[in-house]
Design an enzyme around this catalytic site. Structure first.
Site, PDB file in Angstrom:
ATOM      1  N   SER A 195       0.675  -1.369  -0.119  1.00  0.00           N
ATOM      2  CA  SER A 195       0.183  -0.013  -0.208  1.00  0.00           C
ATOM      3  C   SER A 195       1.045   1.268  -0.062  1.00  0.00           C
ATOM      4  O   SER A 195       1.984   1.142   0.489  1.00  0.00           O
ATOM      5  CB  SER A 195      -0.833   0.016   1.255  1.00  0.00           C
ATOM      6  OG  SER A 195      -1.538   1.337   1.373  1.00  0.00           O
ATOM      7  N   TYR A 208      -2.032  -1.148  10.469  1.00  0.00           N
ATOM      8  CA  TYR A 208      -2.110  -1.498   9.107  1.00  0.00           C
ATOM      9  C   TYR A 208      -0.666  -1.043   8.082  1.00  0.00           C
ATOM     10  O   TYR A 208      -0.298  -1.647   7.504  1.00  0.00           O
ATOM     11  CB  TYR A 208      -3.207  -1.030   8.491  1.00  0.00           C
ATOM     12  CG  TYR A 208      -3.494  -0.939   7.065  1.00  0.00           C
ATOM     13  CD1 TYR A 208      -4.092  -2.218   6.409  1.00  0.00           C
ATOM     14  CD2 TYR A 208      -3.442  -0.018   5.936  1.00  0.00           C
ATOM     15  CE1 TYR A 208      -4.289  -2.577   5.065  1.00  0.00           C
ATOM     16  CE2 TYR A 208      -3.225  -0.330   4.757  1.00  0.00           C
ATOM     17  CZ  TYR A 208      -3.888  -1.605   4.291  1.00  0.00           C
ATOM     18  OH  TYR A 208      -3.847  -1.475   2.807  1.00  0.00           O
TER      19      TYR A 208
HETATM   20  P1  NAD Z   1     -11.032  -6.103  -0.467  1.00  0.00           P
HETATM   21  O1  NAD Z   1     -12.036  -6.082   0.912  1.00  0.00           O
HETATM   22  O2  NAD Z   1     -12.093  -6.185  -1.641  1.00  0.00           O
HETATM   23  O3  NAD Z   1     -10.260  -7.585  -0.292  1.00  0.00           O
HETATM   24  C1  NAD Z   1      -9.545  -7.932   0.660  1.00  0.00           C
HETATM   25  C2  NAD Z   1      -9.898  -9.248   0.836  1.00  0.00           C
HETATM   26  O4  NAD Z   1      -9.077  -9.885   1.879  1.00  0.00           O
HETATM   27  C3  NAD Z   1     -11.170  -9.580   1.174  1.00  0.00           C
HETATM   28  O5  NAD Z   1     -12.237  -9.780   0.112  1.00  0.00           O
HETATM   29  C4  NAD Z   1     -11.209 -10.981   1.865  1.00  0.00           C
HETATM   30  O6  NAD Z   1     -11.463 -12.196   1.110  1.00  0.00           O
HETATM   31  C5  NAD Z   1      -9.665 -11.063   2.240  1.00  0.00           C
HETATM   32  N1  NAD Z   1      -9.551 -11.384   3.762  1.00  0.00           N
HETATM   33  C6  NAD Z   1      -9.164 -10.444   4.561  1.00  0.00           C
HETATM   34  N2  NAD Z   1      -9.124 -10.863   5.906  1.00  0.00           N
HETATM   35  C7  NAD Z   1      -9.100 -12.412   5.494  1.00  0.00           C
HETATM   36  C8  NAD Z   1      -8.861 -13.338   6.343  1.00  0.00           C
HETATM   37  N3  NAD Z   1      -8.688 -13.255   7.521  1.00  0.00           N
HETATM   38  N4  NAD Z   1      -8.697 -14.859   5.596  1.00  0.00           N
HETATM   39  C9  NAD Z   1      -8.927 -14.758   4.317  1.00  0.00           C
HETATM   40  N5  NAD Z   1      -9.021 -13.959   3.616  1.00  0.00           N
HETATM   41  C10 NAD Z   1      -9.167 -12.535   4.399  1.00  0.00           C
HETATM   42  O7  NAD Z   1     -10.368  -4.992  -0.386  1.00  0.00           O
HETATM   43  P2  NAD Z   1      -9.097  -4.388  -1.535  1.00  0.00           P
HETATM   44  O8  NAD Z   1      -8.978  -2.991  -1.192  1.00  0.00           O
HETATM   45  O9  NAD Z   1      -9.315  -4.929  -2.753  1.00  0.00           O
HETATM   46  O10 NAD Z   1      -7.996  -5.310  -0.590  1.00  0.00           O
HETATM   47  C11 NAD Z   1      -6.827  -5.976  -1.423  1.00  0.00           C
HETATM   48  C12 NAD Z   1      -5.671  -5.571  -1.070  1.00  0.00           C
HETATM   49  O11 NAD Z   1      -5.317  -4.177  -1.171  1.00  0.00           O
HETATM   50  C13 NAD Z   1      -5.321  -5.620   0.414  1.00  0.00           C
HETATM   51  O12 NAD Z   1      -4.131  -6.065   0.836  1.00  0.00           O
HETATM   52  C14 NAD Z   1      -5.229  -4.112   1.031  1.00  0.00           C
HETATM   53  O13 NAD Z   1      -4.578  -3.983   2.008  1.00  0.00           O
HETATM   54  C15 NAD Z   1      -4.674  -3.502  -0.381  1.00  0.00           C
HETATM   55  N6  NAD Z   1      -4.765  -2.057  -0.294  1.00  0.00           N
HETATM   56  C16 NAD Z   1      -6.084  -1.606  -0.670  1.00  0.00           C
HETATM   57  C17 NAD Z   1      -6.088  -0.191  -0.720  1.00  0.00           C
HETATM   58  C18 NAD Z   1      -7.525   0.335  -1.184  1.00  0.00           C
HETATM   59  O14 NAD Z   1      -7.546   1.812  -1.303  1.00  0.00           O
HETATM   60  N7  NAD Z   1      -8.677  -0.241  -1.594  1.00  0.00           N
HETATM   61  C19 NAD Z   1      -5.229   0.645  -0.621  1.00  0.00           C
HETATM   62  C20 NAD Z   1      -3.882   0.047  -0.428  1.00  0.00           C
HETATM   63  C21 NAD Z   1      -3.759  -1.441  -0.300  1.00  0.00           C
END
Ligand code: NAD
Ligand code: MG
Length: 302
Positions: A195, A208
């Site tokens: 991130s 985080y």
């Molecule tokens: P999202 O909620 O759609 O995806 C995250 C997924 O993580 C969930 O769908 C879930 O299936 C999985 N997850 C969480 N806890 C879990 C557990 N204990 N066991 C199994 N699965 C688990 O959100 P996203 O934003 O697409 O997140 C994907 C990645 O992107 C993450 O690592 C997040 O930190 C990173 N990220 C997101 C953003 C943003 O703004 N959305 C920014 C920077 C980084």
């Protein structure tokens, strides 16, 4: 040159597209982990917008958190590029997972869906074995699942919360990768979703942000270790993307309605807009790219 040669592999004109959702968004809250299909507006995972050109033909990929958001966009793009794809997710997310599975299958590719909790080492191991046996091997691993729950004061952050963040974001990629490596050969690719928080930590994302900094070190250290085996490792560092993570405890509701507003592009990214980075890193075209991190932040930079 045939006219096909000048069609970009990915839709063009995204910046000028007046249909891309712009803040402020309707206030909304879901219980963690949330469902993408219950968000307003609906995130664009590439369902109709991502076009593939066979760049991952015959590859077998495992994507954690592939039910929604960035992981779902990677899963759909990988399938459109010719890969078979296994996704993992939490049991509560079955409706989102079902949609992604249907899209992968509509491409004529194999889709494997494995629900379970990555905070358990035993599940990480079993899940990898199950994915590898059903896919017939493993060429691409995307450690993408993540937990983000905001907390304004250190004194209010419980050990349980801190532990859950570290288990999901730091331990799970270690456990999953350790189980996957014996099945990965020369030419394989490992990607971790970090991130912008690794470089610009927010006050309310103390645990985080640390875990996401660990993800960058994961890629940079492991890339050195695995280079002699011909396996590449890279990190992707998204900025504000419109996903369920943000409206299910990731941000205070008033911040989530403005997600991405402060970036020069004035909006959050849609998950499909980061999929091309995952495709490049997974593909053989990325053969000299390892130990790197890639931003997609909306103009503010890493
Ligand atoms: P999202 O909620 O759609 O995806 C995250 C997924 O993580 C969930 O769908 C879930 O299936 C999985 N997850 C969480 N806890 C879990 C557990 N204990 N066991 C199994 N699965 C688990 O959100 P996203 O934003 O697409 O997140 C994907 C990645 O992107 C993450 O690592 C997040 O930190 C990173 N990220 C997101 C953003 C943003 O703004 N959305 C920014 C920077 C980084
Ligand atoms: Mg989800």
């Amino acid at each position: 040159m045939s006219s096909d040669a000048i069609i970009p592999p990915f839709r063009s004109g995204a910046i000028d597209n007046p249909n891309l959702p712009t803040p402020d968004f309707p206030a909304q809250e879901q219980r963690f982990p949330g469902l993408a299909q219950e968000m307003t507006p609906q995130p664009d995972h590439g369902e109709t917008s991502y076009r593939g050109t066979g760049r991952l033909k015959g590859k077998r990929a495992l994507i954690t958190g592939g039910d929604s958001g960035i992981g779902a966009a990677a899963a759909i793009a990988f399938a459109r590029e010719g890969a078979d794809v296994a996704i993992t997710y939490l049991p509560d997310e079955q409706p989102d997972a079902d949609r992604v599975v249907a899209i992968i299958q509509a491409e004529g590719r194999t889709a494997i869906a494995i629900p379970g909790d990555l905070r358990e080492e035993a599940f990480c191991k079993e899940m990898v074995e199950s994915a590898v046996s059903q896919l017939g091997g493993l060429d691409v691993l995307v450690n993408n699942a993540g937990r983000q729950q905001f907390c304004n004061n250190l004194e209010d952050l419980t050990t349980q919360d801190f532990d859950a963040t570290m288990k999901t974001n730091v331990y799970a990629p270690f456990w999953v990768t350790k189980a996957a490596l014996p099945h990965m050969d020369k030419g394989a690719s490992i990607i971790v979703t970090s991130s912008v928080q690794a470089f610009s930590p927010s006050a309310h994302l103390f645990d985080y942000a640390q875990s996401k900094a660990a993800n960058v070190a994961f890629a940079q250290s492991l890339a050195k270790q695995l280079a002699p085996r011909g396996i590449r490792v890279n990190a992707v560092c998204p900025g504000p993307y419109w996903t369920a993570l943000q409206i299910s405890g990731g941000q205070p509701t008033d911040k989530a309605t403005e997600h991405g507003k402060s970036q020069p592009l004035g909006r959050p990214g849609q998950p499909v807009e980061i999929a091309p980075i995952y495709v490049l890193l997974a593909s053989d075209e990325g053969s000299y790219i390892t130990g790197e991190y890639f931003g997609s932040v909306g103009g503010g930079g890493l």
